[in-house]
Motif scaffolding. Structure first.
Motif, PDB file in Angstrom:
ATOM      1  N   LYS A   4      63.521 -32.216 -15.368  1.00  0.00           N
ATOM      2  CA  LYS A   4      64.179 -33.276 -14.610  1.00  0.00           C
ATOM      3  C   LYS A   4      63.141 -34.209 -13.994  1.00  0.00           C
ATOM      4  O   LYS A   4      62.083 -33.778 -13.541  1.00  0.00           O
ATOM      5  CB  LYS A   4      65.050 -32.672 -13.510  1.00  0.00           C
ATOM      6  N   THR A   5      63.465 -35.505 -14.004  1.00  0.00           N
ATOM      7  CA  THR A   5      62.571 -36.492 -13.406  1.00  0.00           C
ATOM      8  C   THR A   5      62.649 -36.401 -11.884  1.00  0.00           C
ATOM      9  O   THR A   5      63.728 -36.286 -11.314  1.00  0.00           O
ATOM     10  CB  THR A   5      62.970 -37.913 -13.848  1.00  0.00           C
ATOM     11  N   LYS A   6      61.488 -36.423 -11.248  1.00  0.00           N
ATOM     12  CA  LYS A   6      61.420 -36.383  -9.786  1.00  0.00           C
ATOM     13  C   LYS A   6      61.180 -37.797  -9.267  1.00  0.00           C
ATOM     14  O   LYS A   6      60.413 -38.566  -9.851  1.00  0.00           O
ATOM     15  CB  LYS A   6      60.281 -35.470  -9.321  1.00  0.00           C
ATOM     16  N   PHE A   7      61.839 -38.140  -8.183  1.00  0.00           N
ATOM     17  CA  PHE A   7      61.663 -39.453  -7.573  1.00  0.00           C
ATOM     18  C   PHE A   7      61.169 -39.267  -6.139  1.00  0.00           C
ATOM     19  O   PHE A   7      61.636 -38.377  -5.421  1.00  0.00           O
ATOM     20  CB  PHE A   7      62.984 -40.223  -7.580  1.00  0.00           C
ATOM     21  N   ASN A   8      60.215 -40.113  -5.748  1.00  0.00           N
ATOM     22  CA  ASN A   8      59.661 -39.959  -4.399  1.00  0.00           C
ATOM     23  C   ASN A   8      59.547 -41.307  -3.697  1.00  0.00           C
ATOM     24  O   ASN A   8      59.667 -42.373  -4.314  1.00  0.00           O
ATOM     25  CB  ASN A   8      58.298 -39.261  -4.454  1.00  0.00           C
ATOM     26  N   ALA A   9      59.307 -41.238  -2.402  1.00  0.00           N
ATOM     27  CA  ALA A   9      59.228 -42.456  -1.588  1.00  0.00           C
ATOM     28  C   ALA A   9      58.297 -42.257  -0.417  1.00  0.00           C
ATOM     29  O   ALA A   9      57.999 -41.129  -0.006  1.00  0.00           O
ATOM     30  CB  ALA A   9      60.623 -42.833  -1.079  1.00  0.00           C
ATOM     31  N   ALA A  10      57.850 -43.379   0.125  1.00  0.00           N
ATOM     32  CA  ALA A  10      57.101 -43.391   1.387  1.00  0.00           C
ATOM     33  C   ALA A  10      57.865 -44.269   2.366  1.00  0.00           C
ATOM     34  O   ALA A  10      58.507 -45.243   1.970  1.00  0.00           O
ATOM     35  CB  ALA A  10      55.692 -43.933   1.182  1.00  0.00           C
ATOM     36  N   ILE A  11      57.794 -43.914   3.629  1.00  0.00           N
ATOM     37  CA  ILE A  11      58.410 -44.709   4.688  1.00  0.00           C
ATOM     38  C   ILE A  11      57.289 -45.286   5.542  1.00  0.00           C
ATOM     39  O   ILE A  11      56.402 -44.556   5.989  1.00  0.00           O
ATOM     40  CB  ILE A  11      59.353 -43.855   5.557  1.00  0.00           C
ATOM     41  N   LEU A  12      57.337 -46.597   5.750  1.00  0.00           N
ATOM     42  CA  LEU A  12      56.308 -47.289   6.524  1.00  0.00           C
ATOM     43  C   LEU A  12      56.947 -47.937   7.748  1.00  0.00           C
ATOM     44  O   LEU A  12      57.705 -48.903   7.629  1.00  0.00           O
ATOM     45  CB  LEU A  12      55.633 -48.349   5.649  1.00  0.00           C
ATOM     46  N   ILE A  13      56.674 -47.387   8.915  1.00  0.00           N
ATOM     47  CA  ILE A  13      57.206 -47.899  10.169  1.00  0.00           C
ATOM     48  C   ILE A  13      56.212 -48.904  10.735  1.00  0.00           C
ATOM     49  O   ILE A  13      55.067 -48.546  11.018  1.00  0.00           O
ATOM     50  CB  ILE A  13      57.441 -46.761  11.189  1.00  0.00           C
ATOM     51  N   ILE A  14      56.639 -50.137  10.880  1.00  0.00           N
ATOM     52  CA  ILE A  14      55.738 -51.204  11.320  1.00  0.00           C
ATOM     53  C   ILE A  14      56.133 -51.646  12.726  1.00  0.00           C
ATOM     54  O   ILE A  14      57.276 -52.055  12.954  1.00  0.00           O
ATOM     55  CB  ILE A  14      55.781 -52.406  10.358  1.00  0.00           C
ATOM     56  N   GLY A  15      55.209 -51.577  13.664  1.00  0.00           N
ATOM     57  CA  GLY A  15      55.539 -52.063  15.004  1.00  0.00           C
ATOM     58  C   GLY A  15      54.667 -51.496  16.105  1.00  0.00           C
ATOM     59  O   GLY A  15      54.528 -50.276  16.232  1.00  0.00           O
ATOM     60  N   ASN A  16      54.070 -52.380  16.900  1.00  0.00           N
ATOM     61  CA  ASN A  16      53.267 -51.943  18.041  1.00  0.00           C
ATOM     62  C   ASN A  16      54.101 -51.169  19.050  1.00  0.00           C
ATOM     63  O   ASN A  16      53.594 -50.295  19.752  1.00  0.00           O
ATOM     64  CB  ASN A  16      52.628 -53.159  18.727  1.00  0.00           C
ATOM     65  N   GLU A  17      55.403 -51.489  19.120  1.00  0.00           N
ATOM     66  CA  GLU A  17      56.256 -50.834  20.115  1.00  0.00           C
ATOM     67  C   GLU A  17      56.449 -49.349  19.808  1.00  0.00           C
ATOM     68  O   GLU A  17      56.669 -48.547  20.716  1.00  0.00           O
ATOM     69  CB  GLU A  17      57.623 -51.535  20.208  1.00  0.00           C
ATOM     70  N   ILE A  18      56.345 -48.967  18.546  1.00  0.00           N
ATOM     71  CA  ILE A  18      56.428 -47.550  18.182  1.00  0.00           C
ATOM     72  C   ILE A  18      55.120 -46.852  18.550  1.00  0.00           C
ATOM     73  O   ILE A  18      55.122 -45.765  19.139  1.00  0.00           O
ATOM     74  CB  ILE A  18      56.702 -47.387  16.671  1.00  0.00           C
ATOM     75  N   LEU A  19      54.015 -47.485  18.229  1.00  0.00           N
ATOM     76  CA  LEU A  19      52.704 -46.890  18.511  1.00  0.00           C
ATOM     77  C   LEU A  19      52.430 -46.763  20.011  1.00  0.00           C
ATOM     78  O   LEU A  19      51.742 -45.844  20.438  1.00  0.00           O
ATOM     79  CB  LEU A  19      51.600 -47.740  17.859  1.00  0.00           C
ATOM     80  N   SER A  20      52.975 -47.671  20.794  1.00  0.00           N
ATOM     81  CA  SER A  20      52.763 -47.620  22.242  1.00  0.00           C
ATOM     82  C   SER A  20      53.640 -46.581  22.918  1.00  0.00           C
ATOM     83  O   SER A  20      53.421 -46.211  24.074  1.00  0.00           O
ATOM     84  CB  SER A  20      53.044 -48.990  22.873  1.00  0.00           C
ATOM     85  N   GLY A  21      54.671 -46.107  22.200  1.00  0.00           N
ATOM     86  CA  GLY A  21      55.588 -45.143  22.788  1.00  0.00           C
ATOM     87  C   GLY A  21      56.757 -45.786  23.512  1.00  0.00           C
ATOM     88  O   GLY A  21      57.633 -45.087  24.021  1.00  0.00           O
ATOM     89  N   ARG A  22      56.787 -47.109  23.571  1.00  0.00           N
ATOM     90  CA  ARG A  22      57.860 -47.791  24.284  1.00  0.00           C
ATOM     91  C   ARG A  22      59.196 -47.624  23.563  1.00  0.00           C
ATOM     92  O   ARG A  22      60.253 -47.524  24.193  1.00  0.00           O
ATOM     93  CB  ARG A  22      57.528 -49.282  24.433  1.00  0.00           C
ATOM     94  N   THR A  23      59.135 -47.590  22.229  1.00  0.00           N
ATOM     95  CA  THR A  23      60.339 -47.418  21.422  1.00  0.00           C
ATOM     96  C   THR A  23      60.214 -46.146  20.599  1.00  0.00           C
ATOM     97  O   THR A  23      59.170 -45.903  19.985  1.00  0.00           O
ATOM     98  CB  THR A  23      60.545 -48.620  20.476  1.00  0.00           C
ATOM     99  N   GLN A  24      61.257 -45.352  20.589  1.00  0.00           N
ATOM    100  CA  GLN A  24      61.255 -44.104  19.829  1.00  0.00           C
ATOM    101  C   GLN A  24      61.743 -44.358  18.409  1.00  0.00           C
ATOM    102  O   GLN A  24      62.758 -45.022  18.203  1.00  0.00           O
ATOM    103  CB  GLN A  24      62.144 -43.063  20.512  1.00  0.00           C
ATOM    104  N   ASP A  25      61.018 -43.831  17.430  1.00  0.00           N
ATOM    105  CA  ASP A  25      61.403 -44.003  16.031  1.00  0.00           C
ATOM    106  C   ASP A  25      62.499 -43.017  15.650  1.00  0.00           C
ATOM    107  O   ASP A  25      62.308 -41.806  15.726  1.00  0.00           O
ATOM    108  CB  ASP A  25      60.196 -43.794  15.121  1.00  0.00           C
ATOM    109  N   VAL A  45      55.108 -40.467   5.617  1.00  0.00           N
ATOM    110  CA  VAL A  45      55.556 -41.465   6.590  1.00  0.00           C
ATOM    111  C   VAL A  45      54.329 -41.976   7.325  1.00  0.00           C
ATOM    112  O   VAL A  45      53.486 -41.180   7.749  1.00  0.00           O
ATOM    113  CB  VAL A  45      56.546 -40.863   7.608  1.00  0.00           C
ATOM    114  N   ARG A  46      54.220 -43.280   7.458  1.00  0.00           N
ATOM    115  CA  ARG A  46      53.107 -43.867   8.220  1.00  0.00           C
ATOM    116  C   ARG A  46      53.664 -44.811   9.283  1.00  0.00           C
ATOM    117  O   ARG A  46      54.681 -45.471   9.064  1.00  0.00           O
ATOM    118  CB  ARG A  46      52.146 -44.636   7.314  1.00  0.00           C
ATOM    119  N   VAL A  47      52.970 -44.870  10.398  1.00  0.00           N
ATOM    120  CA  VAL A  47      53.302 -45.826  11.459  1.00  0.00           C
ATOM    121  C   VAL A  47      52.082 -46.705  11.667  1.00  0.00           C
ATOM    122  O   VAL A  47      50.982 -46.204  11.930  1.00  0.00           O
ATOM    123  CB  VAL A  47      53.660 -45.110  12.780  1.00  0.00           C
ATOM    124  N   ILE A  48      52.261 -48.017  11.512  1.00  0.00           N
ATOM    125  CA  ILE A  48      51.128 -48.939  11.600  1.00  0.00           C
ATOM    126  C   ILE A  48      51.458 -50.110  12.528  1.00  0.00           C
ATOM    127  O   ILE A  48      52.625 -50.411  12.770  1.00  0.00           O
ATOM    128  CB  ILE A  48      50.710 -49.471  10.209  1.00  0.00           C
TER     129      ILE A  48
END
Length: 249
Positions: A4-25, A45-48
């Protein structure tokens, strides 16, 4: 037997507000659960931050090593919403007004409300395909295998249904959880043996604290229900031998 073919993905969370902790992902969980249902496994998953060079470099790497990339955040009307322009540069495409997106937004807002800031949400890579937004009008977009969604969780969630025909997945990724009143060290060796006997099944252990007591949840994940049941049986066997208490299963 055909593999069976496997499919994959990456999630990229973009935002200073996530990195600062002000907004919860919470978007990671929403996207990952939805992808599991359509048979796409999240590899990473990456947060940048909202920095153009980092967005471009990260997107160009992730899109080459994953079937799909999902970005969240940075497609709104303010000065720090730079995702769309960054994606344009990542694909070497012109950053311009998307005529269909402009028409959608122009219709959505009342006369006089479609100001310059809101018009910015119609600027996209020249070859972008729209992801319709049933909640707040402003569409997301995709270029090839990169799908750009808003950062607002309720809006993002409402847009996922419109992606189903654009994503090719495999069998749904199933899971089963067995929760115990114990500590990880008590079950580590036995659980390792089960994993070694079932190398194509993903088995994880996750400590929890509930009602003043420590416990461990064992999560079994596979596309094959029979394999999950086999692992579950082996786990329940060692639980019985160790006389551990099952909280839920």
């Amino acid at each position: 037997m055909k593999q069976k073919t496997k499919f994959n993905a990456a999630i990229l969370i973009i935002g200073n507000e996530i990195l600062s902790g002000r907004t919860q992902d919470t978007n990671t969980s929403t996207i990952a659960q939805w992808l599991n249902l359509i048979g796409v496994k999240v590899n990473e998953v990456r947060v940048i931050p909202d920095i153009e060079s980092i967005i471009i470099e990260t997107v160009n790497h992730l899109r080459k090593v994953n079937n799909y990339v999902f970005t969240t955040g940075g497609i709104g009307p303010t000065h720090d919403d730079i995702t769309a322009e960054s994606i344009s540069k990542a694909f070497n495409l012109e950053y311009k007004i998307h005529k269909e997106a402009f028409k959608i937004l122009e219709t959505y807002y009342k006369v006089g409300e479609f100001n310059e800031g809101r018009q910015k949400m119609a600027w996209m890579p020249s070859e972008a395909n729209l992801i319709l937004n049933p909640t707040s009008g402003a569409p997301g977009f995709n270029v090839e295998n990169v799908f750009c969604l808003p950062g607002v969780p309720s809006i993002l969630k409402s847009m996922l249904g419109g992606l189903k025909n654009k994503i090719v997945g495999g069998d749904p990724i199933l899971s089963h959880t067995i929760s115990l009143k114990t500590v990880e060290s008590e079950i580590a060796k036995a659980l390792t043996n089960v994993q070694n006997n079932n190398k194509d099944v993903e088995i994880g252990s996750y400590p929890f604290f509930q009602a003043g007591k420590l416990g461990v949840s064992i999560v079994i994940r596979s596309e094959d229900q029979l394999k999950i049941e086999k692992c579950s049986s082996e786990i329940l066997d060692f639980i019985k031998k160790k006389k551990l208490e099952v909280v839920a299963r």
